[in-house]
Design an enzyme around this catalytic site. Sequence first.
Site, mmCIF file in Angstrom:
data_model
loop_
_atom_site.group_PDB
_atom_site.id
_atom_site.type_symbol
_atom_site.label_atom_id
_atom_site.label_comp_id
_atom_site.label_asym_id
_atom_site.label_seq_id
_atom_site.Cartn_x
_atom_site.Cartn_y
_atom_site.Cartn_z
ATOM 1 N N THR A 124 0.825 -1.205 0.000
ATOM 2 C CA THR A 124 0.000 0.000 0.000
ATOM 3 C C THR A 124 0.860 1.256 0.000
ATOM 4 O O THR A 124 1.988 1.248 0.522
ATOM 5 C CB THR A 124 -0.906 -0.007 1.254
ATOM 6 O OG1 THR A 124 -1.474 1.284 1.424
ATOM 7 C CG2 THR A 124 -0.123 -0.331 2.520
ATOM 8 N N ASP A 125 0.313 2.352 -0.516
ATOM 9 C CA ASP A 125 1.028 3.634 -0.462
ATOM 10 C C ASP A 125 1.166 4.149 0.973
ATOM 11 O O ASP A 125 1.980 5.033 1.245
ATOM 12 C CB ASP A 125 0.340 4.687 -1.353
ATOM 13 C CG ASP A 125 -1.109 4.978 -0.979
ATOM 14 O OD1 ASP A 125 -1.642 4.334 -0.051
ATOM 15 O OD2 ASP A 125 -1.709 5.855 -1.630
ATOM 16 N N GLU A 126 0.364 3.574 1.901
ATOM 17 C CA GLU A 126 0.401 4.087 3.276
ATOM 18 C C GLU A 126 1.737 3.828 3.962
ATOM 19 O O GLU A 126 2.038 4.452 4.983
ATOM 20 C CB GLU A 126 -0.737 3.481 4.109
ATOM 21 C CG GLU A 126 -2.090 3.821 3.542
ATOM 22 C CD GLU A 126 -3.241 3.722 4.538
ATOM 23 O OE1 GLU A 126 -2.989 3.609 5.743
ATOM 24 O OE2 GLU A 126 -4.394 3.770 4.077
ATOM 25 N N TYR A 149 -1.639 -0.301 11.142
ATOM 26 C CA TYR A 149 -1.857 -0.992 9.858
ATOM 27 C C TYR A 149 -0.669 -0.782 8.925
ATOM 28 O O TYR A 149 -0.074 -1.744 8.427
ATOM 29 C CB TYR A 149 -3.145 -0.483 9.198
ATOM 30 C CG TYR A 149 -3.230 -0.813 7.715
ATOM 31 C CD1 TYR A 149 -3.412 -2.126 7.281
ATOM 32 C CD2 TYR A 149 -3.090 0.191 6.745
ATOM 33 C CE1 TYR A 149 -3.456 -2.425 5.917
ATOM 34 C CE2 TYR A 149 -3.144 -0.101 5.390
ATOM 35 C CZ TYR A 149 -3.317 -1.415 4.982
ATOM 36 O OH TYR A 149 -3.354 -1.700 3.642
ATOM 37 N N LYS A 153 2.176 -3.387 7.415
ATOM 38 C CA LYS A 153 2.402 -3.596 5.971
ATOM 39 C C LYS A 153 3.867 -3.291 5.622
ATOM 40 O O LYS A 153 4.464 -3.962 4.779
ATOM 41 C CB LYS A 153 1.463 -2.717 5.137
ATOM 42 C CG LYS A 153 -0.010 -3.086 5.225
ATOM 43 C CD LYS A 153 -0.365 -4.437 4.633
ATOM 44 C CE LYS A 153 -0.295 -4.475 3.121
ATOM 45 N NZ LYS A 153 -0.799 -5.791 2.590
HETATM 46 P P1 NAD Z 1 -10.199 -6.827 2.572
HETATM 47 O O1 NAD Z 1 -10.179 -6.531 4.042
HETATM 48 O O2 NAD Z 1 -11.422 -6.537 1.780
HETATM 49 O O3 NAD Z 1 -9.881 -8.379 2.342
HETATM 50 C C1 NAD Z 1 -8.893 -9.054 3.075
HETATM 51 C C2 NAD Z 1 -9.088 -10.554 2.846
HETATM 52 O O4 NAD Z 1 -8.028 -11.232 3.541
HETATM 53 C C3 NAD Z 1 -10.406 -11.090 3.388
HETATM 54 O O5 NAD Z 1 -10.987 -11.976 2.464
HETATM 55 C C4 NAD Z 1 -9.993 -11.838 4.660
HETATM 56 O O6 NAD Z 1 -10.853 -12.936 4.968
HETATM 57 C C5 NAD Z 1 -8.597 -12.310 4.280
HETATM 58 N N1 NAD Z 1 -7.749 -12.548 5.457
HETATM 59 C C6 NAD Z 1 -7.575 -11.726 6.519
HETATM 60 N N2 NAD Z 1 -6.749 -12.307 7.414
HETATM 61 C C7 NAD Z 1 -6.387 -13.508 6.880
HETATM 62 C C8 NAD Z 1 -5.540 -14.564 7.315
HETATM 63 N N3 NAD Z 1 -4.903 -14.495 8.517
HETATM 64 N N4 NAD Z 1 -5.373 -15.627 6.515
HETATM 65 C C9 NAD Z 1 -6.021 -15.698 5.321
HETATM 66 N N5 NAD Z 1 -6.857 -14.767 4.868
HETATM 67 C C10 NAD Z 1 -7.029 -13.668 5.649
HETATM 68 O O7 NAD Z 1 -8.929 -6.099 1.971
HETATM 69 P P2 NAD Z 1 -8.731 -5.394 0.540
HETATM 70 O O8 NAD Z 1 -9.186 -4.005 0.623
HETATM 71 O O9 NAD Z 1 -9.243 -6.308 -0.502
HETATM 72 O O10 NAD Z 1 -7.129 -5.362 0.480
HETATM 73 C C11 NAD Z 1 -6.411 -6.478 -0.044
HETATM 74 C C12 NAD Z 1 -4.920 -6.178 0.055
HETATM 75 O O11 NAD Z 1 -4.620 -4.997 -0.682
HETATM 76 C C13 NAD Z 1 -4.429 -5.917 1.479
HETATM 77 O O12 NAD Z 1 -3.181 -6.516 1.621
HETATM 78 C C14 NAD Z 1 -4.313 -4.404 1.568
HETATM 79 O O13 NAD Z 1 -3.299 -4.038 2.476
HETATM 80 C C15 NAD Z 1 -3.938 -4.061 0.137
HETATM 81 N N6 NAD Z 1 -4.351 -2.732 -0.346
HETATM 82 C C16 NAD Z 1 -5.654 -2.325 -0.233
HETATM 83 C C17 NAD Z 1 -6.038 -1.097 -0.768
HETATM 84 C C18 NAD Z 1 -7.465 -0.613 -0.692
HETATM 85 O O14 NAD Z 1 -7.731 0.545 -1.078
HETATM 86 N N7 NAD Z 1 -8.427 -1.407 -0.263
HETATM 87 C C19 NAD Z 1 -5.084 -0.281 -1.398
HETATM 88 C C20 NAD Z 1 -3.754 -0.721 -1.473
HETATM 89 C C21 NAD Z 1 -3.415 -1.968 -0.944
HETATM 90 O O1 DAU Z 2 -4.086 4.068 0.526
HETATM 91 C C1 DAU Z 2 -4.344 2.695 0.472
HETATM 92 C C2 DAU Z 2 -5.163 2.284 1.676
HETATM 93 O O2 DAU Z 2 -6.468 2.795 1.464
HETATM 94 C C3 DAU Z 2 -5.194 0.784 1.908
HETATM 95 O O3 DAU Z 2 -3.893 0.344 2.212
HETATM 96 C C4 DAU Z 2 -6.147 0.434 3.055
HETATM 97 O O4 DAU Z 2 -6.249 -0.969 3.177
HETATM 98 C C5 DAU Z 2 -7.510 1.012 2.719
HETATM 99 O O5 DAU Z 2 -8.409 0.759 3.787
HETATM 100 C C6 DAU Z 2 -7.412 2.517 2.478
HETATM 101 O O6 DAU Z 2 -7.041 3.225 3.690
HETATM 102 P P1 DAU Z 2 -7.702 4.644 4.076
HETATM 103 O O7 DAU Z 2 -7.554 4.820 5.520
HETATM 104 O O8 DAU Z 2 -7.208 5.709 3.186
HETATM 105 O O9 DAU Z 2 -9.228 4.332 3.650
HETATM 106 P P2 DAU Z 2 -10.626 4.571 4.394
HETATM 107 O O10 DAU Z 2 -11.689 4.242 3.408
HETATM 108 O O11 DAU Z 2 -10.684 3.946 5.736
HETATM 109 O O12 DAU Z 2 -10.605 6.160 4.596
HETATM 110 C C7 DAU Z 2 -10.434 7.042 3.505
HETATM 111 C C8 DAU Z 2 -10.419 8.449 4.060
HETATM 112 O O13 DAU Z 2 -11.735 8.770 4.536
HETATM 113 C C9 DAU Z 2 -9.495 8.638 5.245
HETATM 114 O O14 DAU Z 2 -8.940 9.944 5.193
HETATM 115 C C10 DAU Z 2 -10.419 8.524 6.457
HETATM 116 C C11 DAU Z 2 -11.722 9.087 5.937
HETATM 117 N N1 DAU Z 2 -12.967 8.529 6.518
HETATM 118 C C12 DAU Z 2 -13.096 7.171 6.512
HETATM 119 C C13 DAU Z 2 -14.252 6.607 7.014
HETATM 120 C C14 DAU Z 2 -14.417 5.102 7.060
HETATM 121 C C15 DAU Z 2 -13.959 9.365 6.969
HETATM 122 O O15 DAU Z 2 -13.823 10.613 6.956
HETATM 123 N N2 DAU Z 2 -15.091 8.802 7.462
HETATM 124 C C16 DAU Z 2 -15.285 7.458 7.518
HETATM 125 O O16 DAU Z 2 -16.342 6.995 8.010
#
Ligand code: NAD
Ligand code: DAU
Length: 339
Positions: A124-126, A149, A153
Amino acid sequence: MRLMVTGGAGFIGSNFIRYMLSQCEEYTIINYDALTYAGNLENLRDLERNPAYTFVRGDITDAVLVDQIAGSGIDAIINFAAESHVDRSIDDPGIFVKTNVLGTQVLLNAARKNGVSKFIQVSTDEVYGSLGNEGLFTETNPLAPNSPYSASKSGADLLVRSYHETYGMDVNITRCSNNYGPYHFPEKLIPLVITNALENKEIPVYGDGLQVRDWLHVKDHCAAIALVLQSGRSGEMYNIGGNNERTNLQIVKTILHELGKPECLIRHVGDRLGHDRRYAIDAAKIRSELGWQPQYRFETGIRETVEWYLQNEPWWKRVKSGDYMRYYEKMYGSRLVKA
Ligand code: NAD
Ligand code: DAU
């Protein structure tokens, strides 16, 4: 090519499996997922009868089962499995270290032992921390994670790097910005706003709502990972981002406008602890080396996504019921106190 996709029942993993099976008949996929609160087999119902797809329920920290699957002729592991929600990591960091750090190391060990040819860590970019008003994250930025988190990562990324340097494993790390699209779990901003608005519920905006995220459609993310799988140079990291910077308030207002809902649903609540102000990705490396380009304009992607939630109400109603709703109400209540 036989792929082990971990976390394939979550948001991005399920989109990735569908994307890969639609691209090429030569892939077979084992989806290895523990089915935590975020894992949902409904996300892949349409693939259940596909002979190229198999589901195995398992935890990535379970070294015995991971070794067994990795030893079944797997060519590549793509690790999506993670605890992914920043707010939950602030509430309870331990499980993030266990799954995201230890789980990744268990997968790396099994890949190495069983001669798996490629390991892709979906990061992730985080991990780069927070930006001011100017500048973009490049792959050479130092790691500076601010939440449990992103720290977990980052730890995983360093382990992946070390398996390349120490054992010569063929690995890649991808670092993507915020995704949006179908099957996004409604604890995250975009699906939370859509579904709360549809239910005429308040929309919690943390702090001033002027934090910036760089939004990318999940299908564009999947296409980027597929390219890295095919042509990523061993040991390299690739940033992935959509060049779509928006403040959270802009996102919320866009969605309310799409749904014809009033802005008075917006409620400013207490801010996230350690809240990163701005993320923005420089994706020049993956563009120039692998020829990746995002296909979605944000305006089109968000409209399609809103439409998907309108068409799939039973999906999100089920996801939002039960344990998740109790957790949400608890967190929301504590933010109102802090506001
Ligand atoms: P998500 O929370 O929707 O899905 C996570 C999945 O992992 C779920 O199906 C869960 O059951 C499974 N999981 C959790 N713990 C586990 C374990 N111990 N063993 C096996 N499976 C397990 O997450 P997402 O948003 O789909 O993100 C997927 C990946 O991409 C993550 O690694 C996250 O860090 C990365 N990522 C997410 C975003 C985003 O915007 N959502 C952006 C950049 C990177
Ligand atoms: O940047 C990549 C990341 O993006 C991934 O690595 C993470 O897995 C993914 O969850 C996401 O993280 P963020 O923290 O950026 O996403 P989230 O949707 O939780 O929040 C987006 C922004 O919105 C953040 O600034 C917090 C804000 N927010 C979020 C929620 C849930 C609100 O203001 N209100 C809310 O209820």
